[in-house]
Scaffold this motif. Structure first.
Motif, short mmCIF file in Angstrom:
data_model
loop_
_atom_site.label_atom_id
_atom_site.label_comp_id
_atom_site.label_asym_id
_atom_site.label_seq_id
_atom_site.Cartn_x
_atom_site.Cartn_y
_atom_site.Cartn_z
N SER A 1 -7.03 -6.16 0.73
CA SER A 1 -5.96 -5.57 1.55
C SER A 1 -6.55 -4.70 2.65
N LYS A 2 -7.71 -4.11 2.42
CA LYS A 2 -8.36 -3.28 3.44
C LYS A 2 -8.61 -4.10 4.70
N TRP A 3 -9.12 -5.35 4.48
CA TRP A 3 -9.45 -6.17 5.66
C TRP A 3 -8.19 -6.72 6.33
N TYR B 1 -11.89 -12.53 0.76
CA TYR B 1 -10.85 -12.22 1.76
C TYR B 1 -10.58 -13.52 2.53
N ALA C 1 -7.08 -4.05 8.49
CA ALA C 1 -8.03 -3.85 9.60
C ALA C 1 -7.95 -5.01 10.59
N ASP D 1 -17.91 -2.48 6.61
CA ASP D 1 -17.33 -1.83 7.80
C ASP D 1 -18.15 -2.09 9.06
N GLU E 1 -14.78 -4.94 -1.56
CA GLU E 1 -13.61 -4.05 -1.47
C GLU E 1 -12.33 -4.86 -1.68
N ASN E 2 -11.23 -4.11 -1.78
CA ASN E 2 -9.93 -4.76 -1.92
C ASN E 2 -9.62 -5.53 -0.62
N GLY F 1 -5.04 1.82 9.37
CA GLY F 1 -5.92 0.99 8.55
C GLY F 1 -6.91 0.20 9.37
N GLU G 1 0.82 -1.21 0.00
CA GLU G 1 0.00 0.00 0.00
C GLU G 1 0.87 1.27 0.00
N TYR H 1 -7.64 4.77 12.34
CA TYR H 1 -7.61 4.93 10.89
C TYR H 1 -6.19 5.06 10.36
N HIS I 1 -10.24 -0.19 12.19
CA HIS I 1 -11.51 0.47 12.47
C HIS I 1 -11.45 1.07 13.88
#
Length: 1768
Positions: A1755-1757, A1728, A1760, A1699, A1752-1753, A1460, A1415, A1457, A1462
């Motif tokens: 990578s976000k999870w 994921y 997180a 989210d 979503e991508n 990355g 990222e 945040y 929550h």
């Protein structure tokens, strides 16, 4: 029996048993109560017969007689045999009389265990043996002592009691021998073989005579049996602490092979009878009053016990009393009563004497007047005789004068000649001095020669001309009688040097003053040769150069010497003239002497006449004088006459109340020393005085007696204060107790104020020693004999047992000797011992406290405030402070002078003999006294006025001193949080002074004081926080803020109490969905306070507004709804505490910022150089280590800057470990002398050496080189119990914690701080380099700081450190320089897999690390489109400071945040952090005495109730065989079911086994083992016992939750095994091993479809149904429920991940359908891969990976930290 409850239980059992068998029960029981005692000497001592004792009186009579007989032959014991004591003697004697009877006597020291054992042994005619500890007494010595006892009892058949006390167990291993002795009598290796043979032959005859076969074995058995019969062991142990418990476990025979006799606290009647018995001998007190006094003494003792209990619970300080301290109180009372009575009588006698002398004076005046007239006639005659003699003397005197004039003239002539001679002599000497350098040079030249180098010279074959010239020149000089040799060749030279020693000798003794003319001529050519010079010759031969230099300098010397010779001859001539002149003068003087002799005779005659005249005159004057003196005396003392008469009356009154007054002051001295001010006042005024008043027969006592006035006076106190004793009341009381107590005082003096005073008070006469220092026992012996004062400083909690007798003042031989170890030392009664400890809260055993008077010298807040006020005023207004201190000293001086004057006057009056009127000195002294007293009175009045003025001026500065004192006490309490936090008052004072100097000046005094307060607060804050861990900094800051506000009355204590305690109302249900029940409970409690009335209604009424407020991300920054926004800051905190506990750390930080200023909350750490400036030879720097940080780099950097490096040999770095202690000590000694730096790393590894290090540092703290510095590093102990760093090292050091900083802001700055402008400019491709470098810094900060989110951050904690970052930057530089394109993949691989990845051990963590790099470091970064975090774009090209500025300006506030994550991720840890914060601050609040005195069930009762409940609810084990019979085919599912049942059986059987065992232990049917104790503790603390967790599944729940969960699991299994049909929905979390079930799904489908198992995988479909919606299992695969998602949530509508909702941390998942599919059919797009874990601990509890759908991508999870959990 151990306590009261045991007694009552026994009585109950006894009553029940008796009821069963007897009808007439009441009488029988009454009888046992009266007298139920059997013993072997009921009919008198002698033949033992076991009979009942008739009456207490008869028993007492027998025992007293036995005691008297014992005291005739042994050291006397002064015992009071009250009922309890007699019972103990009977019990002990019964144990000793029984075969193999050994006793374990348990009771606190001083209960009489030893004395009563000695008496019991005496009654049974047994000898008593005790070991004598001496220095170095160890196991071999104990073995030798025991061997002697074995011989004595086994061979000689002498009955002996081996008495051993706690103090004599110098080494726990001693008890191994005692254990063997008790258990079997056989102690291995007690005797050498030859000794065994002797023993066997010694008992052989006796064995035969008993008709036994005399084999070795039989003889040895006979010997051991007899030893066991005759050698009785009596162990006297104390039950305090856990020592006895641990010992009885380790050495079971101590309990199992002994009869136990438990000594309880003496009952009230015992205390009264003992004190009354001792008071019998005291005279001048009526019997009825004696009874009251004994009652009061007993009451004092018991009331102190009670107060000690509350002292322990509130202040956590241990204060014990024992019977011994009670006896000491009685002894002190008698001594003080005698002393004070004597003093009072002496005072009265002096005054009465004085009064009587005054009345006799006036009667003597008349007789004196007649005597005067006669004396005047005689005087006239004597005057005439003297006048005649005067003329004769005149004539003779004239003659002498003329002769004297002639002599004077001659004398002047002689003086002139002397002057001349001196001048000539000086010239000669000066010229000779010029020759000295040449001579010295010649001598130096000779010193370079020695046998070796001359021999070497001699060995030259044909030397260079320069060398042969030198030897030739030497031959010329040394030519005897000036005959210069012709042959000066090298050969001839060698001949002359043939004997090297002789040659050297002739050079040394060369006659340098007489060199022959010929030699001088012959030597000239050599000297003129330019090559004849030592520098040149050195190159040819070192020895020749020496000779060359010698020749040149000898000649030079001789030339000067020749110049001096003529002057010498002139000097001799002058000397002759002088002698002639002196002779002439002598003749004239003789003549004068003769004339003087005649004159002297005449003069003597004249003087006699004159003295007669004078004598007569004096007598007349004396008489006249006496008359006037007598009148002055009577007149002058008129006022004293009245005053003394009144004083005598007062003293008479005092005499009547003496017994009561002394009673109070005895209690004061004996018991109050260790209490703090408040407790002293409570006991004195709230407990003791009221009791005295309500006694039936009142004890006469002065109504408002201040104990100090009885024990000291103003003059003493003044003197102490001049010696440096602080001036507060507490210190004065302490000094009074110290000077008056009879037990040795033990000062608890953490701030070293007491010891400072003691050292000044005794000065040179004080012997200061430490236990364990070299030769300290010898010093002690000398001091004992000489009667000196000894101070033992820095005691630990235990004292060398060798000093036992000295501490107990156990003298022998009529008090003339005392034993130290096995040595008898002479004891001088004026010897004083003072003990001292630096420990702030030591726990001394009762025995120790009984031997010493503990005195609490800990500084008090008021006391410190006064001292600091003096300090600040002396810096701000030195004139005032000097005036004040001079005034104080002057007034103290006045008090002392007045007392001395009065004493002198009285003693002169009383000692004046018969006719004292002639004593002018007396009367003058008296008048001086009167005059001085008047002057002093006047001055005192004056100084009072001045003092008021000074005090007014000083008071302006009090707020600054008060603030400083408050800060010191807050700082001092920090050690409650962590034992590393130790601060000394000395160090604090330095900080305080520097702060005062730093404060900014101001014209207005008010402003200046505010500046002072600010400067002091901030300096102390900085000084303290740099030594605190990050997690404690806010705690400290909050405590400072709250305490300052409380002190200024700016906040309400009730509100603060709510904030800290959070007393939420239990059992309420929240009416609004956005607040939990716990929050609502808090709101309800708040609403009951006036300030928060209707808060609950308001929230319900305007739920919408409040919901918005509650669910905002940073509510602490928002405004409260409606009128609540106008509440005070603290009130807003209270509301927030209820609504959003997770935001409290931020809210408290804002609160501090609002109240104290923003500088108290910014996180940039102090740079090392600033801290370094404060260090010094006495102030080491102490680095508290934390993982991933190396603070010593800073030291090296600073060292380099100042020239201290390893290469300069002035920088020593010792890493401690085995054997390095010596190296460290040498380095320290050398460095202290030379002014080097020493680093001592990891001192926590050498626990045993730390004491020596502390002493070493203390030695070097004074008198060392100014530049000497020590840097120490150590890791903190994981728990307070494991803490080993000595307080002395910690409190004097500047402590620095170097933790990785917290928060993104600080971390990012810190990461950048590793580089500078030069780094940024070093790469040619500036843009790429800077961008990637900044991204790396951000990455570094993220991975380091992500740790704080616990397992959701990283599965395991990794020690990422700055080295990873700096090396990655080097790699980046090298790769950019080497490649034309930026190799992103390579860089990411190097950073993620090697530099940072090298630390990582968990695959999921590795995935996280890679995702971050993907990222942050990618080609888009150069196009300016990369966001490192929401709202934080990667900066463009800037300079170094620009980047720092950019961080300050652009980085969003701290929130998940940035990582990355929550925001929910931080709720958990933030809530915990704020709970801990408030809990800790609450613990640091000053404690209230009465809080928490609720009764309630005891620990055992609570545990028993829980234990019964668990056993009752636990079901039977699964009958596996029965279950197996039910099934036909063992499918994979059924196998899983069996495995689970087996595991459950193992767990439940362990639970039942351990609980039943503990139950028996609690009932007393089994001995408690350490396992049982651990189980009991676990149940009490609601944690799962360790033996259960070992056999169970991972869980993070407390015991209650865990057990409920266990029951659900059992129920689930029972349902399944009922018919072995797979449940419609399986509770996946209910398995010990969920993997086995998931594998079973694959196995059953593989068998069904005949697929290869290794090519299969699980597919998870999240359904839209809940558990209730499904009634049957699917055809293949299984439905599972009970999973929770952390970090995100499942959206039922879209069937995707989405989210999370704020504050919903782990939403439940719908039912998941799991089936197996071939791996190649798996759909990996937009999914994921989500790890499944058993608990929130993640990491090792990994189960499986489920692929979940996501839009979503993925990578976000990953960032997180999303995972599925089986339990929450």
């Amino acid at each position: 029996m151990v306590d009261e409850t045991d007694f009552s239980t026994f009585d109950k059992m006894q009553t029940e048993t008796v009821k069963k068998f007897y009808d007439e029960i009441e009488e029988a029981l009454e009888e046992t109560k009266k007298m139920n005692m059997y013993c072997h000497f009921a009919r008198g001592v002698g033949e033992p017969k076991y009979m009942p004792v008739q009456t207490w009186e008869s028993l007492n009579h027998i025992l007293v007689e036995a005691l008297d007989n014992h005291n005739e032959v042994n050291a006397a014991m002064n015992l009071v045999l009250f009922e309890d004591a007699m019972c103990h003697v009977c019990r002990i004697n019964r144990i000793l009389e029984s075969p193999r009877g050994n006793a374990l006597l348990v009771g606190v020291g001083g209960s009489g265990k030893q004395s009563l054992t000695r008496l019991a042994a005496f009654i049974s005619s047994l000898e008593v043996f005790q070991i004598t500890l001496r220095k170095g007494y160890g196991i071999p010595d104990l073995k030798a002592d025991l061997a002697n006892q074995y011989i004595k009892t086994g061979v000689k058949n002498v009955g002996t009691v081996f008495l051993m006390t706690d103090a004599q167990v110098a080494d726990e291993r001693f008890l191994v021998l005692v254990n063997d002795l008790l258990a079997s009598g056989e102690i291995p290796d007690l005797f050498p073989d030859d000794e065994v043979e002797n023993i066997i032959s010694s008992v052989r005859n006796e064995v035969k005579s008993q008709g036994l076969v005399d084999t070795r074995e039989t003889c040895w058995k006979f010997f051991i049996d007899r030893v066991r019969r005759q050698l009785k062991v009596a162990l006297c142990f104390s039950p305090v602490g856990n020592k006895l418990r641990v010992r009885s476990r380790k050495f079971p025979a101590v309990v199992n092979c002994t009869a136990i006799d438990w000594f309880h606290e003496w009952p009230q009647e015992a205390l009264e009878s003992v004190s009354l018995r001792f008071l019998q001998e005291t005279e001048n007190i009526e019997l009825s009053v004696k009874v009251s006094i004994s009652k009061f003494m007993a009451y004092v003792h018991t009331s102190v016990n009670e107060m000690s209990r509350s002292y322990l619970s509130n202040e956590r300080r241990y204060n014990y009393t024992t019977p011994k301290s009670f006896l000491e109180q009685i002894k002190l009372y008698q001594n003080l009563l005698f002393k004070k009575g004597k003093e009072l009588t002496a005072k009265m006698e002096r005054l009465e004497n004085g009064l009587q002398k005054l009345s006799s004076t006036s009667a003597q005046v008349d007789g004196l007047k007649t005597k005067l007239a006669a004396q005047e006639v005689e005087l006239k005659q004597k005057n005439e005789d003297a006048d005649k003699l005067i003329q004769v003397v005149g004539v003779e005197t004239e003659k002498v004068s003329t002769e004297k004039a002639i002599a004077d003239e001659e004398e002047q002539k002689v003086a002139l000649i002397t002057q001349e001679v001196k001048q000539k002599q000086k010239d000669c000497e000066e010229d000779l001095a010029k020759a000295e350098p040449a001579l010295a040079a010649a001598q130096a030249a000779l010193n370079t020669l020695n046998k070796n180098n001359l021999t070497e010279l001699k060995s030259f074959g044909s030397p260079p001309s320069a060398v042969s010239n030198v030897t030739a020149a030497v031959m010329v000089l040394m030519a005897p009688g000036g005959k210069v040799p012709k042959d000066r060749s090298w050969k001839a030279a060698k001949v002359s040097m043939a004997r090297v020693d002789g040659f050297l000798d002739s050079l040394i003794h060369f006659d340098k003053e007489n060199i022959h003319e010929n030699c001088l001529k012959a030597i000239q050519p050599y000297l003129q040769d330019p090559k004849f010079n030592p520098e040149f010759v050195t190159s040819k031969s070192y020895a020749a150069a020496g000779l060359c230099s010698w020749v040149i300098n000898i000649v030079r010397f001789y030339q000067v010497y020749c110049d001096v010779e003529p002057k010498r001859q002139a000097l001799n001539k002058a000397n002759a003239e002088l002698a002639a002149a002196q002779e002439k003068l002598a003749n004239i003087k003789a003549k004068i002497a003769h004339l003087n002799e005649n004159l002297a005779k005449l003069t003597a005659k004249f003087e006699r006449a004159t003295s007669d005249k004078l004598k007569c005159q004096q007598e007349a004057e004396a008489t006249a004088c006496t008359i006037s003196l007598a009148n002055r005396l009577v007149g002058g003392l008129a006022s004293e006459n009245v005053r003394w008469a009144e004083a005598v009356k007062d003293f008479k009154e005092q005499e009547s109340t003496l017994c009561g007054d002394v009673l109070l002051i005895t209690a004061f001295v004996s018991y109050l020393g260790y209490f703090t001010k408040k407790y002293r006042q409570d006991l004195m005024d709230g407990v003791w005085r009221p009791y005295l008043r309500q006694l039936k027969v009142p004890v006469p006592v002065t109504p408002s007696l201040d104990p100090l006035t009885m024990l000291t006076d103003d003059a003493d106190i003044a003197a102490w204060q001049n010696e440096g004793l602080p001036a507060d009341r507490m210190s004065t009381e302490n000094a009074t107790i110290l000077t008056n107590c009879e037990r040795w005082p033990l000062m608890v003096d953490p701030q070293l104020q007491g010891i400072k005073w003691i050292k000044t008070k005794y000065g040179e006469d004080l012997r200061v020693i430490r236990i364990g220092q070299k030769g300290y026992l010898d010093t002690m012996e000398q001091a004992l004999a000489a009667g000196e004062v000894v101070l033992i400083e820095n005691l630990e909690e235990s004292v060398d047992p060798v000093l036992g007798a000295l501490l107990g003042r156990e003298t022998i031989k009529k008090g003339r000797y005392i034993k130290i170890g096995d040595k008898e030392c002479e004891y001088n009664p004026s010897f004083r011992l003072i003990l001292h400890t630096k420990l702030a809260n030591p726990h001394y055993q009762p025995e120790m406290q009984a031997q010493c008077t503990l005195i609490n010298f800990t500084v008090t807040r008021d006391g410190l405030e006064d001292q600091l006020l003096a300090a600040v005023v002396s810096m701000e207004r030195p004139d005032l402070e000097e005036l004040k201190s001079d005034l104080t000293k002057q007034q103290n001086g006045f008090k002392i002078t007045l007392k001395t004057l009065e004493d002198n006057l009285l003693s002169r009056l009383s000692s004046a003999s018969g006719n004292f009127l002639g004593d002018t000195a007396l009367v003058e002294n008296l008048e001086t006294t009167k005059q001085t007293a008047a002057e002093i009175e006047e001055k005192v009045q004056e100084s009072k006025v001045t003092e008021t003025k000074i005090n007014e001026a000083r008071e302006h500065y009090r707020p600054a001193a008060a603030r400083a004192s408050l800060l010191y006490f807050i700082m001092n309490d920090l050690n409650a949080i962590h034992p590393m936090y130790q601060f000394s008052l000395k160090a604090f004072s330095v900080v305080f002074q520097k702060a005062v100097e730093r404060a900014s000046p101001d014209e207005s005094l008010k402003e200046r004081v505010l500046n002072l307060i600010d400067s002091i607060t901030f300096s102390v804050f900085q000084y303290t926080t740099r030594g605190l861990f990050e997690c404690d900094k806010l705690t400290y800051t909050a405590q400072v803020t709250f305490q300052i506000l409380l002190m200024n009355n700016e906040i309400n204590m009730v509100e603060l109490d709510f904030l800290l305690r959070y007393p939420a109302q239990p059992g309420v249900t929240s009416p609004v969905e956005f607040l939990s029940n716990h929050s609502w409970g808090g709101i309800k409690s708040l609403s009951s306070m006036e300030e928060f009335r209707n808060l609950d209604r308001d929230i319900e009424g305007s739920a919408k507004r409040w919901k918005k407020f509650v669910e905002s991300e940073c509510p602490e920054k928002e405004k409260f709804p409606q009128e609540w926004k106008s509440k005070s800051a603290l009130q807003r905190l209270c509301m927030l505490r209820a609504i959003r506990p997770d935001r409290m750390t931020y809210a408290v930080r804002d609160f501090v910022e609002e109240k104290l200023g923003s500088k108290y909350v910014v996180g940039r750490s102090l740079d090392f150089a600033t801290s370094f400036e404060e260090s010094g030879p006495a102030t080491p720097m102490f680095f508290i280590l934390s993982p991933g940080v190396d603070p010593l780099k800073d030291v090296e950097k600073q060292g380099k800057k100042l020239g201290y490096t390893f290469n300069n040999r002035n920088f020593h770095n010792v890493s401690l470990g085995q054997g390095q202690e010596v190296v460290a000590e040498q380095a320290l000694d050398m460095a202290a002398k030379e002014g080097h730096w020493v680093i001592l790393q990891n001192i926590h590894l050498v626990a045993k050496w730390l004491g020596s290090l502390e002493k070493k540092l203390e030695q070097h703290s004074e008198g060392s080189h100014q530049e000497f510095r020590v840097f120490i590093s150590a890791e903190p102990a994981p728990s307070p119990e494991g803490h080993i760093i000595p307080q002395g090292i910690l409190e004097n050091s500047i402590k620095i914690t170097n933790e990785p900083p917290t928060g993104m802001h600080a971390n990012l700055h810190k990461a950048l701080d590793n580089f500078n402008q030069d780094t940024l400019e070093m790469c040619a491709r500036e843009n790429e380099f800077k961008s990637i470098l900044f991204a790396l810094c951000y990455f570094h900060a993220v991975v380091a700081e992500r740790r704080k989110f616990g397992p959701q951050g990283w599965n395991r904690s990794y020690p990422f450190n700055t080295g990873d970052l700096t090396i990655s930057v080097n790699v980046l530089y090298n790769y950019l320089e080497a490649n034309s394109k930026v190799p992103y993949d390579d860089l990411r691989y190097l950073f993620g897999e090697i530099m940072y990845g090298g630390h990582i051990t968990d695959d999921w963590d590795r995935r996280l690390c890679k995702t971050y790099l993907e990222e942050f470091i990618k080609s888009e970064m150069l196009e300016g489109e990369l966001f490192l975090a929401p709202g934080f774009p990667l900066p463009g090209n800037m300079d170094y400071n620009g980047y720092h500025q950019y961080i300050d300006d652009a980085l969003p506030a701290e929130s998940p945040y940035l990582y990355g994550l929550h925001p929910n991720a931080e709720i958990g840890f933030l809530t915990q952090t704020s709970e801990k914060l408030f809990r800790t601050v609450l613990e640091m609040q000053p404690r209230d005495t009465n809080a928490g005195e609720g009764g309630g069930a005891t620990r055992e009762e609570k545990v028993k109730a829980l234990l019964d409940e668990i056993l009752e609810k636990l079901t039977d084990e699964f009958n596996i065989l029965e279950l197996m019979a039910k099934v036909e085919e063992r499918t994979p599912y059924i196998v899983v079911a069996f495995q689970e049942c087996e595991r459950m059986n193992i767990l439940t059987s362990e639970i039942k086994r351990s609980l039943k065992e503990l139950d028996l232990g609690l009932k007393g049917e089994l001995t408690m083992t350490s396992d049982m104790e651990n189980l009991q503790n676990a149940i009490f603390l609601d944690t799962v016992p360790e033996s259960w967790t070992r056999r169970a599944y991972p869980s993070m729940a407390g015991l209650a939750g865990w057990f409920a969960d266990l029951l659900s699991r059992i129920k689930e299994l029972e349902t399944w095994t009922g018919d072995f049909v797979l449940p419609s929905v399986v509770w996946l979390a209910g398995f010990f091993n969920p993997q086995s079930f998931l594998t079973a799904i694959m196995q059953s489908m593989a068998r069904k479809n005949e697929w290869p198992l290794d090519k299969m995988t699980l597919q998870c479909d999240v359904t839209k149904r809940n558990r209730e919606d499904l009634s049957s299992p699917p055809r293949e695969g299984a439905y599972v429920h009970g999973l929770f998602m952390e970090g995100a949530r499942w959206d039922m509508q879209t069937g995707m991940m989405t989210d999370a909702r704020l504050k919903d941390l782990t939403p439940a998942m719908p039912v998941i359908f799991i089936k197996a599919i071939p791996a190649d059919k798996q759909d990996t797009r937009s999914v994921y891969p989500c790890p499944v874990y058993k608990t929130r601990q993640r990491g090792p509890t990994y189960v499986w990976t489920f692929n979940l759908k996501t839009k979503e991508n993925p990578s976000k999870w990953v960032l997180a930290g999303v995972a599925l959990l089986l339990q929450i």
